[in-house]
Design a protein around this motif. Sequence first.
Motif, mmCIF file in Angstrom:
data_model
loop_
_atom_site.group_PDB
_atom_site.id
_atom_site.type_symbol
_atom_site.label_atom_id
_atom_site.label_comp_id
_atom_site.label_asym_id
_atom_site.label_seq_id
_atom_site.Cartn_x
_atom_site.Cartn_y
_atom_site.Cartn_z
ATOM 1 N N ASN A 54 -2.926 66.963 34.615
ATOM 2 C CA ASN A 54 -1.436 66.272 34.762
ATOM 3 C C ASN A 54 -0.658 66.113 34.355
ATOM 4 N N LEU A 55 -1.294 66.831 32.877
ATOM 5 C CA LEU A 55 -0.080 66.216 31.053
ATOM 6 C C LEU A 55 0.003 67.414 31.400
ATOM 7 N N ALA A 56 -0.961 68.823 30.871
ATOM 8 C CA ALA A 56 0.180 69.790 30.794
ATOM 9 C C ALA A 56 0.403 71.203 31.579
ATOM 10 N N LYS A 57 -0.331 71.323 32.509
ATOM 11 C CA LYS A 57 -0.102 72.307 33.849
ATOM 12 C C LYS A 57 0.818 71.578 34.723
ATOM 13 N N LEU A 58 1.470 70.432 34.707
ATOM 14 C CA LEU A 58 2.491 69.677 35.657
ATOM 15 C C LEU A 58 3.548 68.551 34.748
ATOM 16 N N GLY A 59 3.036 68.605 33.531
ATOM 17 C CA GLY A 59 3.987 68.080 32.927
ATOM 18 C C GLY A 59 3.682 66.368 32.977
ATOM 19 N N ALA A 60 3.266 65.553 33.491
ATOM 20 C CA ALA A 60 3.711 64.169 33.786
ATOM 21 C C ALA A 60 3.314 63.456 32.324
ATOM 22 N N ALA A 61 3.558 62.389 32.075
ATOM 23 C CA ALA A 61 3.690 61.461 31.015
ATOM 24 C C ALA A 61 3.051 60.149 31.190
ATOM 25 N N PRO A 62 2.271 60.226 30.714
ATOM 26 C CA PRO A 62 1.177 58.641 30.475
ATOM 27 C C PRO A 62 2.240 57.886 30.330
ATOM 28 N N THR A 63 2.102 56.485 31.076
ATOM 29 C CA THR A 63 3.322 55.632 30.283
ATOM 30 C C THR A 63 2.298 54.023 30.005
ATOM 31 N N ALA A 64 0.789 53.981 30.625
ATOM 32 C CA ALA A 64 0.211 52.813 30.465
ATOM 33 C C ALA A 64 -1.201 52.959 30.681
ATOM 34 N N TYR A 65 -1.444 52.086 29.479
ATOM 35 C CA TYR A 65 -3.199 52.228 29.809
ATOM 36 C C TYR A 65 -3.775 50.961 30.947
ATOM 37 N N LEU A 66 -4.426 51.353 31.952
ATOM 38 C CA LEU A 66 -4.092 50.030 33.212
ATOM 39 C C LEU A 66 -6.327 49.552 33.258
ATOM 40 N N GLU A 67 -5.954 48.618 32.429
ATOM 41 C CA GLU A 67 -8.004 48.563 32.412
ATOM 42 C C GLU A 67 -8.358 47.841 33.236
ATOM 43 N N ASP A 68 -9.530 48.751 33.987
ATOM 44 C CA ASP A 68 -10.225 48.463 35.146
ATOM 45 C C ASP A 68 -9.805 47.510 36.162
ATOM 46 N N GLY A 103 5.129 77.442 35.985
ATOM 47 C CA GLY A 103 3.261 78.299 35.223
ATOM 48 C C GLY A 103 3.856 78.195 33.975
ATOM 49 N N ARG A 104 4.602 77.406 33.264
ATOM 50 C CA ARG A 104 4.062 77.332 31.634
ATOM 51 C C ARG A 104 4.019 76.135 31.257
ATOM 52 N N PRO A 105 2.916 75.818 31.560
ATOM 53 C CA PRO A 105 2.703 74.206 30.829
ATOM 54 C C PRO A 105 2.753 73.734 29.981
ATOM 55 N N ARG A 106 3.098 72.485 29.371
ATOM 56 C CA ARG A 106 4.236 72.011 28.666
ATOM 57 C C ARG A 106 2.825 71.745 27.261
ATOM 58 N N PRO A 107 3.465 72.266 26.228
ATOM 59 C CA PRO A 107 2.686 72.396 25.208
ATOM 60 C C PRO A 107 3.290 71.201 24.275
ATOM 61 N N PRO A 108 2.088 70.611 24.265
ATOM 62 C CA PRO A 108 1.694 69.264 22.889
ATOM 63 C C PRO A 108 2.790 68.980 21.219
ATOM 64 N N SER A 109 3.169 68.045 21.591
ATOM 65 C CA SER A 109 4.806 68.154 20.166
ATOM 66 C C SER A 109 4.105 66.244 20.035
ATOM 67 N N PRO A 110 3.699 66.136 18.775
ATOM 68 C CA PRO A 110 4.098 67.473 17.393
ATOM 69 C C PRO A 110 2.830 68.488 17.332
ATOM 70 N N GLY A 176 0.922 65.185 24.552
ATOM 71 C CA GLY A 176 0.057 66.439 25.256
ATOM 72 C C GLY A 176 -1.763 65.789 24.863
ATOM 73 N N PHE A 177 -2.790 66.804 25.608
ATOM 74 C CA PHE A 177 -3.824 67.116 25.671
ATOM 75 C C PHE A 177 -3.831 68.265 25.569
ATOM 76 N N LEU A 178 -5.378 68.546 25.061
ATOM 77 C CA LEU A 178 -5.818 69.976 24.380
ATOM 78 C C LEU A 178 -6.876 69.514 24.671
ATOM 79 N N ARG A 179 -7.217 71.577 25.273
ATOM 80 C CA ARG A 179 -8.625 71.732 24.833
ATOM 81 C C ARG A 179 -9.306 71.883 24.458
#
Length: 195
Positions: A54-68, A103-110, A176-179
């Motif tokens: 979701n974060l790297a391959k698609l470039g989407a951005a988390p905007t909220a944490y939803l508990e349960d 096909g160019r995953p979003r790199p983490p920043s910073p 970003g998300f790192l593997r």
Amino acid sequence: PALHSHITGVAPQGQHRGIGFALKVHQRAWALARGVPVVVWTFDPLVARNAWFNLAKLGAAPTAYLEDFYGPMTDAINAGMASDRLLLTWKLDDPAVAAACAGRPRPPSPAPEAAEAALEVGAGLEPVARDTDAPVVTVAVPPEVETLGPERRRAWRAAVREALAGRLAAGAAVTGFLRHPDRYLVERPREVRPR
């Protein structure tokens, strides 16, 4: 306007063949052709492969944490667990999203080297929280959460909730998300100084 994408997935026998990526690229093209600039959806923040997708391959951005978010669930994977989710916003005309879909995953920043660990994976795959007020932190998740027993999964749910929910609510951004090891990169908002 935005499209909410609910329960898009690939059957187990079709996984790891690029089908999920093709589905999302098609969804992006379909939405753009109809003047819809944003797609939103949720995913389980403990599932590392989905975070990377979701974060790297698609470039989407988390905007909220939803508990349960979904309340009690009874399926084989989620039974007895809280259904926390990250809400994603996919800005379809963002150049980084277009590059990711090409096909160019979003790199983490910073750069991840600037980050301090707020949550790490311990030697026994347990969550290990670190007290830090660094402006950039990493929040680890276990490599394969589905293989852990219920108590360990509950411990991870609580630890990731503690590390991510408060930061996002205070204005921090997951950048970003790192593997290997699997971890979120989270940046606190920069202070605005009066002139």
